[in-house]
Design an enzyme around this catalytic site. Structure first.
Site, PDB file in Angstrom:
ATOM      1  N   SER A 107       0.832  -1.201   0.000  1.00 60.94           N
ATOM      2  CA  SER A 107       0.000   0.000   0.000  1.00 60.94           C
ATOM      3  C   SER A 107       0.872   1.258   0.000  1.00 60.94           C
ATOM      4  O   SER A 107       1.656   1.458  -0.940  1.00 60.94           O
ATOM      5  CB  SER A 107      -0.953  -0.051   1.201  1.00 60.94           C
ATOM      6  OG  SER A 107      -1.976   0.904   1.078  1.00 60.94           O
ATOM      7  N   ASP A 214     -10.021  -4.680  -4.632  1.00 62.46           N
ATOM      8  CA  ASP A 214      -9.387  -3.706  -3.736  1.00 62.46           C
ATOM      9  C   ASP A 214     -10.113  -2.374  -3.895  1.00 62.46           C
ATOM     10  O   ASP A 214     -10.014  -1.722  -4.933  1.00 62.46           O
ATOM     11  CB  ASP A 214      -7.908  -3.563  -4.083  1.00 62.46           C
ATOM     12  CG  ASP A 214      -7.139  -2.723  -3.074  1.00 62.46           C
ATOM     13  OD1 ASP A 214      -7.764  -1.920  -2.362  1.00 62.46           O
ATOM     14  OD2 ASP A 214      -5.907  -2.874  -3.007  1.00 62.46           O
ATOM     15  N   HIS A 244      -7.886  -5.495  -0.133  1.00 64.67           N
ATOM     16  CA  HIS A 244      -6.663  -4.692  -0.139  1.00 64.67           C
ATOM     17  C   HIS A 244      -5.440  -5.431   0.402  1.00 64.67           C
ATOM     18  O   HIS A 244      -4.349  -5.314  -0.153  1.00 64.67           O
ATOM     19  CB  HIS A 244      -6.890  -3.410   0.656  1.00 64.67           C
ATOM     20  CG  HIS A 244      -5.722  -2.473   0.630  1.00 64.67           C
ATOM     21  ND1 HIS A 244      -5.121  -2.047  -0.535  1.00 64.67           N
ATOM     22  CD2 HIS A 244      -5.022  -1.870   1.646  1.00 64.67           C
ATOM     23  CE1 HIS A 244      -4.118  -1.241  -0.251  1.00 64.67           C
ATOM     24  NE2 HIS A 244      -4.041  -1.119   1.060  1.00 64.67           N
TER      25      HIS A 244
END
Length: 269
Positions: A107, A214, A244
């Site tokens: 991320s 996601d 995610h």
């Protein structure tokens, strides 16, 4: 059995809490780079997989995160965070001077890891990006358009199809559950632009793993950035139905196998 050792580093803006996981003599070093609002302690399972695969694993709580110094989730310049990651990498290299270094970013950590690879060409032997904040990520600009940053909390259900993951996240006192901060959002925008303009990583082997469900970092926007960043060595694994945090997903054993198989190919070169 994997043992975790705690370290304290001097970062660009204060003291940083770092962690090292080891088992037996390693054959490579893995540097884990965590995401926004979380901390490196959430990566114990990933670290266990990697140490079983032969890695010495290192990770640090970014400034303003976890047990590190700083106002919570305040990052004024991601270049400082990249420098902090390099400080940890140098510590790992001192301990294991002859081993290849693999950088694994999730991320926001994918953004940091991407910038790290651009700033240190020839340093990492491989780059792994999980649900990376890279390319066309619209959230920062959308939030910055407001006079007051709206509080849009991350839904635990957006992390994984495994409800235990969301429950643990919601109950974790080291996870930030409040609103994003304007300086951090502005830093995101600058760094997304810096990575976009920073050129590709040449022949550096790059593995991109992403859930096709996601909702926090949508796959199409990341694809733009990943394909721009990659030179000639992109491998992608898109996980159907995954959200995610693919390292915490219901199919994480498959994801871990993708990562270790990719690293086997890199280390065999």
């Amino acid at each position: 059995m994997t043992e975790a050792h705690e370290h304290v580093l001097t970062g660009t803006r204060g003291r940083l809490a770092a962690r090292e996981w080891t088992t037996g003599p390693p054959r490579y070093v893995a540097l884990l780079v965590h995401g926004y609002g979380e901390h490196i302690g959430r990566y114990d399972e990933v670290a266990g997989v990697l140490t079983d695969h032969g890695a010495a694993v290192y990770g640090v709580d970014h400034i303003g995160h976890g047990r590190s110094d700083g106002e919570r989730v305040l990052i004024e310049d991601f270049e400082d965070v990249v420098t902090d990651v390099h400080t940890l990498a140098e510590r790992a290299r001192t301990a294991h001077p002859d081993l290849p270094l693999v950088v694994i970013g999730h991320s926001m950590g994918g953004l940091i890891a991407s910038r790290y690879a651009q700033r240190h060409p020839g340093g990492p032997a491989a780059l792994v990006l999980s649900g990376p904040v890279i390319g066309d990520w619209e959230l920062p600009r959308r939030l910055l358009a407001h006079d007051e940053i709206p509080d849009v909390p991350i839904s635990p259900a957006a992390l994984s199809r495994d409800p235990a993951v969301g429950a643990a996240y919601a109950a974790d006192p080291l996870v930030w559950h409040g609103p994003m901060k304007r300086p951090t959002l502005e830093a995101f925008v600058r760094t997304l632009d810096a990575v976009a303009e920073g050129g590709d990583v040449g022949g550096l082997p790059l593995l991109w793993v992403h859930g096709d469900d996601d909702r926090l970092v949508p796959l199409p926007g990341s694809r733009v950035g990943v394909e721009r960043l990659a030179g000639g060595g992109l491998t992608e694994r898109i996980c159907p139905g995954a959200r995610h945090e693919v390292f915490h997903e219901t199919n994480r054993a498959e994801v871990f196998r993708d990562v270790t198989d990719f690293l086997d190919g890199v280390l065999a070169r």
